[in-house]
Scaffold this motif. Sequence first.
Motif, mmCIF file in Angstrom:
data_model
loop_
_atom_site.group_PDB
_atom_site.id
_atom_site.type_symbol
_atom_site.label_atom_id
_atom_site.label_comp_id
_atom_site.label_asym_id
_atom_site.label_seq_id
_atom_site.Cartn_x
_atom_site.Cartn_y
_atom_site.Cartn_z
ATOM 1 N N GLY A 139 -8.505 -30.796 44.376
ATOM 2 C CA GLY A 139 -9.481 -29.717 44.416
ATOM 3 C C GLY A 139 -8.897 -28.392 44.821
ATOM 4 N N ASP A 140 -7.682 -28.388 45.384
ATOM 5 C CA ASP A 140 -7.027 -27.143 45.812
ATOM 6 C C ASP A 140 -6.150 -26.544 44.720
ATOM 7 O OD1 ASP A 140 -8.059 -27.280 48.455
ATOM 8 O OD2 ASP A 140 -6.548 -28.782 48.945
ATOM 9 N N CYS A 141 -6.070 -27.174 43.555
ATOM 10 C CA CYS A 141 -5.215 -26.690 42.473
ATOM 11 C C CYS A 141 -5.981 -25.736 41.555
ATOM 12 C CB CYS A 141 -4.691 -27.861 41.632
ATOM 13 S SG CYS A 141 -3.666 -29.046 42.526
ATOM 14 N N MET A 142 -5.253 -24.781 40.988
ATOM 15 C CA MET A 142 -5.835 -23.916 39.959
ATOM 16 C C MET A 142 -4.784 -23.629 38.893
ATOM 17 S SD MET A 142 -8.459 -21.201 41.679
ATOM 18 C CE MET A 142 -9.148 -20.876 40.048
ATOM 19 N N ALA A 143 -5.260 -23.404 37.674
ATOM 20 C CA ALA A 143 -4.358 -23.108 36.561
ATOM 21 C C ALA A 143 -3.727 -21.735 36.756
ATOM 22 C CB ALA A 143 -5.118 -23.147 35.249
ATOM 23 N N ILE A 144 -2.430 -21.642 36.451
ATOM 24 C CA ILE A 144 -1.742 -20.346 36.484
ATOM 25 C C ILE A 144 -1.203 -19.991 35.092
ATOM 26 C CG2 ILE A 144 -1.162 -20.421 38.934
ATOM 27 C CD1 ILE A 144 1.619 -21.426 38.203
ATOM 28 N N LYS A 145 -1.690 -20.716 34.103
ATOM 29 C CA LYS A 145 -1.413 -20.414 32.697
ATOM 30 C C LYS A 145 -2.705 -20.633 31.904
ATOM 31 C CE LYS A 145 3.106 -19.725 33.091
ATOM 32 N NZ LYS A 145 3.124 -19.750 34.577
ATOM 33 N N THR A 146 -2.732 -20.162 30.692
ATOM 34 C CA THR A 146 -3.895 -20.386 29.833
ATOM 35 C C THR A 146 -3.863 -21.784 29.232
ATOM 36 O OG1 THR A 146 -2.748 -19.530 27.891
ATOM 37 C CG2 THR A 146 -3.967 -17.934 29.228
ATOM 38 N N ALA A 147 -5.016 -22.238 28.761
ATOM 39 C CA ALA A 147 -5.062 -23.527 28.057
ATOM 40 C C ALA A 147 -4.176 -23.481 26.824
ATOM 41 C CB ALA A 147 -6.508 -23.852 27.674
ATOM 42 N N GLU A 148 -4.181 -22.356 26.151
ATOM 43 C CA GLU A 148 -3.356 -22.170 24.966
ATOM 44 C C GLU A 148 -1.886 -22.395 25.289
ATOM 45 O OE1 GLU A 148 -3.745 -18.802 21.659
ATOM 46 O OE2 GLU A 148 -2.823 -18.034 23.488
ATOM 47 N N TYR A 149 -1.437 -21.794 26.377
ATOM 48 C CA TYR A 149 -0.042 -21.941 26.810
ATOM 49 C C TYR A 149 0.242 -23.396 27.213
ATOM 50 C CZ TYR A 149 4.262 -21.069 29.472
ATOM 51 O OH TYR A 149 5.552 -21.088 29.947
ATOM 52 N N ALA A 150 -0.678 -23.998 27.989
ATOM 53 C CA ALA A 150 -0.475 -25.374 28.464
ATOM 54 C C ALA A 150 -0.373 -26.355 27.306
ATOM 55 C CB ALA A 150 -1.605 -25.768 29.407
ATOM 56 N N HIS A 151 -1.251 -26.203 26.303
ATOM 57 C CA HIS A 151 -1.221 -27.118 25.160
ATOM 58 C C HIS A 151 0.073 -26.968 24.365
ATOM 59 C CE1 HIS A 151 -5.898 -27.051 25.324
ATOM 60 N NE2 HIS A 151 -5.374 -27.892 26.205
ATOM 61 N N GLU A 152 0.497 -25.726 24.149
ATOM 62 C CA GLU A 152 1.746 -25.499 23.416
ATOM 63 C C GLU A 152 2.941 -26.036 24.202
ATOM 64 O OE1 GLU A 152 1.928 -21.353 22.596
ATOM 65 O OE2 GLU A 152 0.348 -21.396 21.077
ATOM 66 N N PHE A 153 2.899 -25.870 25.513
ATOM 67 C CA PHE A 153 3.983 -26.375 26.360
ATOM 68 C C PHE A 153 4.103 -27.897 26.231
ATOM 69 C CE2 PHE A 153 5.728 -28.104 30.240
ATOM 70 C CZ PHE A 153 6.763 -27.239 30.564
ATOM 71 N N LEU A 154 2.984 -28.611 26.311
ATOM 72 C CA LEU A 154 3.016 -30.069 26.229
ATOM 73 C C LEU A 154 3.348 -30.554 24.825
ATOM 74 C CD1 LEU A 154 -0.063 -30.928 28.486
ATOM 75 C CD2 LEU A 154 2.361 -31.044 29.081
ATOM 76 N N ASP A 155 2.959 -29.784 23.815
ATOM 77 C CA ASP A 155 3.286 -30.157 22.433
ATOM 78 C C ASP A 155 4.769 -29.970 22.118
ATOM 79 O OD1 ASP A 155 0.828 -31.026 21.512
ATOM 80 O OD2 ASP A 155 0.152 -29.014 20.964
ATOM 81 N N SER A 156 5.427 -29.101 22.882
ATOM 82 C CA SER A 156 6.809 -28.739 22.550
ATOM 83 C C SER A 156 7.807 -29.856 22.810
ATOM 84 C CB SER A 156 7.231 -27.496 23.348
ATOM 85 O OG SER A 156 7.280 -27.782 24.742
ATOM 86 N N GLU A 157 7.437 -30.840 23.641
ATOM 87 C CA GLU A 157 8.379 -31.908 23.971
ATOM 88 C C GLU A 157 7.615 -33.195 24.253
ATOM 89 O OE1 GLU A 157 12.516 -32.295 26.549
ATOM 90 O OE2 GLU A 157 11.018 -30.801 27.097
ATOM 91 N N ASP A 158 8.062 -34.286 23.674
ATOM 92 C CA ASP A 158 7.405 -35.579 23.843
ATOM 93 C C ASP A 158 7.996 -36.278 25.060
ATOM 94 O OD1 ASP A 158 5.837 -37.787 23.391
ATOM 95 O OD2 ASP A 158 7.194 -38.667 21.913
ATOM 96 N N CYS A 159 7.415 -36.017 26.222
ATOM 97 C CA CYS A 159 7.993 -36.565 27.451
ATOM 98 C C CYS A 159 6.932 -36.613 28.552
ATOM 99 C CB CYS A 159 9.185 -35.724 27.907
ATOM 100 S SG CYS A 159 8.751 -34.023 28.303
ATOM 101 N N ASP A 160 7.306 -37.266 29.654
ATOM 102 C CA ASP A 160 6.459 -37.343 30.848
ATOM 103 C C ASP A 160 7.043 -36.440 31.924
ATOM 104 O OD1 ASP A 160 4.627 -39.428 29.976
ATOM 105 O OD2 ASP A 160 6.388 -40.744 30.033
ATOM 106 N N TYR A 161 6.174 -35.829 32.710
ATOM 107 C CA TYR A 161 6.607 -34.951 33.809
ATOM 108 C C TYR A 161 6.210 -35.601 35.130
ATOM 109 C CZ TYR A 161 7.203 -31.497 30.126
ATOM 110 O OH TYR A 161 7.605 -30.843 28.985
#
Length: 525
Positions: free
Chosen positions: A99-121
Amino acid sequence: MARIAFILLCHKDPEAIIRQAERLTAAGDYMSIHFDARAKPSHFQQIRTALKDNPNVVFARKRIRCGWGEWSLVQATLNAVETAVHAFPRATHFYMLSGDCMAIKTAEYAHEFLDSEDCDYVESFDYFDSDWIKTGWKEERLIYRHWFNERTQKRRFYGMFELQKRLGLTREIPQDIQVMIGSQWWCLRRRTIEWILEFTRQRRDVMRFFRTTWIPDETFFQTLVRHLVPEDEIRTRTLTFLLFTDYGMPVVFYNDHYDMLLSQDFLFARKISPEARELKARLGALYASEDVEFKISNEGRSLFKFLSGRGRIGRRFATRFWETESTLGRERELMIIVCKKWHVAKRLLAKIRQVTNIPAIEYLFNEESTPIPDLGGIQSTLGKRTRHRRALMRMLFDYYETDRLIVCMDPNNIDLLHDFCGDRSVTRLLEVQCGFTDDYLIGHAKRVGLAGDQTPRETLERLLPTIRQDITFEIDRIRDADFENHHRIRESDSPYDNADRIARFLTIPEDKALEIAQTDHLFAD
């Protein structure tokens, strides 16, 4: 395109939870909420009522009472994950949040970031070989069984531990798994999550082991991901930006951290202060925005370390016995050039070598790559050089077969200066005072990792006075120490004035000192 199912563990502030769920799901993502069963029933009912018509929000089918360090935190996560897997078949990634977390990027950026590499973080470091655990128990977390909560049932917790220890009731770690450790804030692909859920159904022995492990939220998912997923598909990092103080407490972010947070190479940040209303409002509007360009400088960690460490400058542990009871030798002369601009000191040192032929070494306590003769390994790392500084210096005198030696040091090496100036040898200092333009300080900030090429100009302008003050503070400490044989040359003085001080520092004739002082472009950046 990536679709994220956020796994939210929370226990308070229902208004913030509602706003967080509405923001994240408005961009097409999903959320599965586990609200602690210990929390007020009215708060949970408030959240359910507010989000009941949101098709992208579900609640864990079974709520449990959570306690810090207990298995209950992992079980709550698994309950929310299982609910999300069944409710959101189109979710491609599962992202752990609080509950203390907040996004510091847009959804657009987050989706493109996750699409760019097939991996787990997920942070996933070897439990025994890494230094992830700084203090406290390590092996004891695993080899003993822990049924009680250390914070709420302290006597039972330590009583059972001491009883097992006294009776030798240790247990084996399941032989086919390698225990890993890291932050609980992970982002995993759907395939990985399904593998983990299947593993929990098949491997009851591993589940029994983790259920009585202390602080399993730092080891359970981290271990299973490494066990189930090929190594080249794992990125050992979290996508949530978080900092900890030296005391292990999370750093809290406030209104003036907005620009810094957006420039970090992360998708979310934790923890945002409840009082940071302006920051929350700006970050809240960010996730659904489009066509936002982010300039990643990623200086947050080094900047925090720099600013928080300034209050501890000059403090150190007691000297080792081999330092206090040894000396360089009464007949030896150690000459130290102290300069913040390393390139200026190196230029000066090169000229001194040429004119005097005195053995000289550059920043041996600051640069690992400084050329130093092989002295049996004592010179191999900066840590060894610093710990064994007097022994190292004696060996250098012996290696060069000389009683006169010149070295360079940064002004922040105040403890080394005190140590060498307190020796029975003759120690002389030459402080090289340079001018510092804003452009130089910006370049310095980038070189030491306090800023990056994409750091906003406003951040740099706020940082510059602090860096300038820090340099001034280091120099003032040297002057306040009132060292004997302390000489100073200045960029603003004439070569003739500087030559007089160089002559006294090196005990050489005036004409040779003037030749050194007239070095071409000595102070140039």
